[in-house]
Design an enzyme around this catalytic site. Structure first.
Site, PDB file in Angstrom:
ATOM      1  N   ASP A   1      93.026  10.503  38.068  1.00 39.28           N
ATOM      2  CA  ASP A   1      92.618  11.862  37.698  1.00 39.28           C
ATOM      3  C   ASP A   1      93.829  12.639  37.164  1.00 39.28           C
ATOM      4  OD1 ASP A   1      90.867  14.029  37.383  1.00 39.28           O
ATOM      5  OD2 ASP A   1      91.312  14.808  39.379  1.00 39.28           O
TER       6      ASP A   1
ATOM      7  N   ASP B   1      98.242  15.366  43.736  1.00 36.70           N
ATOM      8  CA  ASP B   1      96.790  15.246  43.886  1.00 36.70           C
ATOM      9  C   ASP B   1      96.320  13.816  43.646  1.00 36.70           C
ATOM     10  OD1 ASP B   1      94.310  16.203  44.516  1.00 36.70           O
ATOM     11  OD2 ASP B   1      93.915  17.045  42.537  1.00 36.70           O
TER      12      ASP B   1
END
Length: 190
Positions: free
Chosen positions: A77, A94
């Site tokens: 991502d 993240d």
């Protein structure tokens, strides 16, 4: 899984926040700061010159290669929303979608998306990047076992076209059918 990926990437030298401790579901890690000591902004909050865009893009492509070649991980991502601009350059954050490249059937697609996101974002500031194909080049080198953390990349990729081994394709289809038939039989007998 995210904590494991963070430790794995930090151990491989990838620019991620340094993890200090993980205890009972709580992760203590480095605060990523800008050159003034304030919390570092996300890339999407920064405007770049063409030169800065080219420099940060090159840095992040090296980090993607280090993730894959050094740790066997694809972020999954990666975008301008999951990268902070520290005082000394980009830091990747993240990681809940991070996957083991060798053990995930979607790793290639995820890598291509990650690298494409970098190309598209930095291409807004340095349009020459929009013509690059680092993702395909990186994955092809990885599949051949030729990708190292210091492998020089060109950003160019030519898809090799060749004859299809139809017999091998048909054997794969037949094997899948046989496997499905055996699974159905086991289900009926249960």
């Amino acid at each position: 899984a995210e904590v494991d990926a963070l430790y794995r990437l930090a151990g491989a030298g990838v620019r991620v926040p340094k993890p200090y401790n993980f205890f009972e579901g709580v992760l203590l890690m480095e605060l990523v700061c800008d050159e003034n000591g304030d919390a570092a902004p996300r890339l999407n909050d920064v405007v770049f010159t063409p030169e800065e865009a080219l420099q940060h893009h090159a840095t992040l492509i090296r980090e993607v290669v280090r993730m894959l070649a050094g740790a066997g991980v694809v972020h999954g991502d990666l975008s301008e929303f999951n990268i902070l601009l520290a005082g000394d350059g980009p830091v990747i954050i993240d990681l809940p979608q991070a996957v083991d490249a060798a053990g995930n059937n979607h790793a290639q697609r995820m890598l291509m998306r990650d690298v494409g996101n970098l190309r598209d974002f930095f291409g807004r500031f340095a349009p020459a990047l929009l013509a690059t194909q680092f993702g395909a080049e990186i994955w092809e080198l990885y599949q051949r076992g030729a990708l190292q953390v210091d492998t020089p990349l060109s950003g160019r990729y030519e898809r090799k076209l060749g004859a299809v081994d139809l017999g091998a394709v048909m054997r794969e289809i037949d094997d899948a059918r046989d496997e499905d038939a055996a699974r159905r039989l086991r289900m009926q007998l249960s």
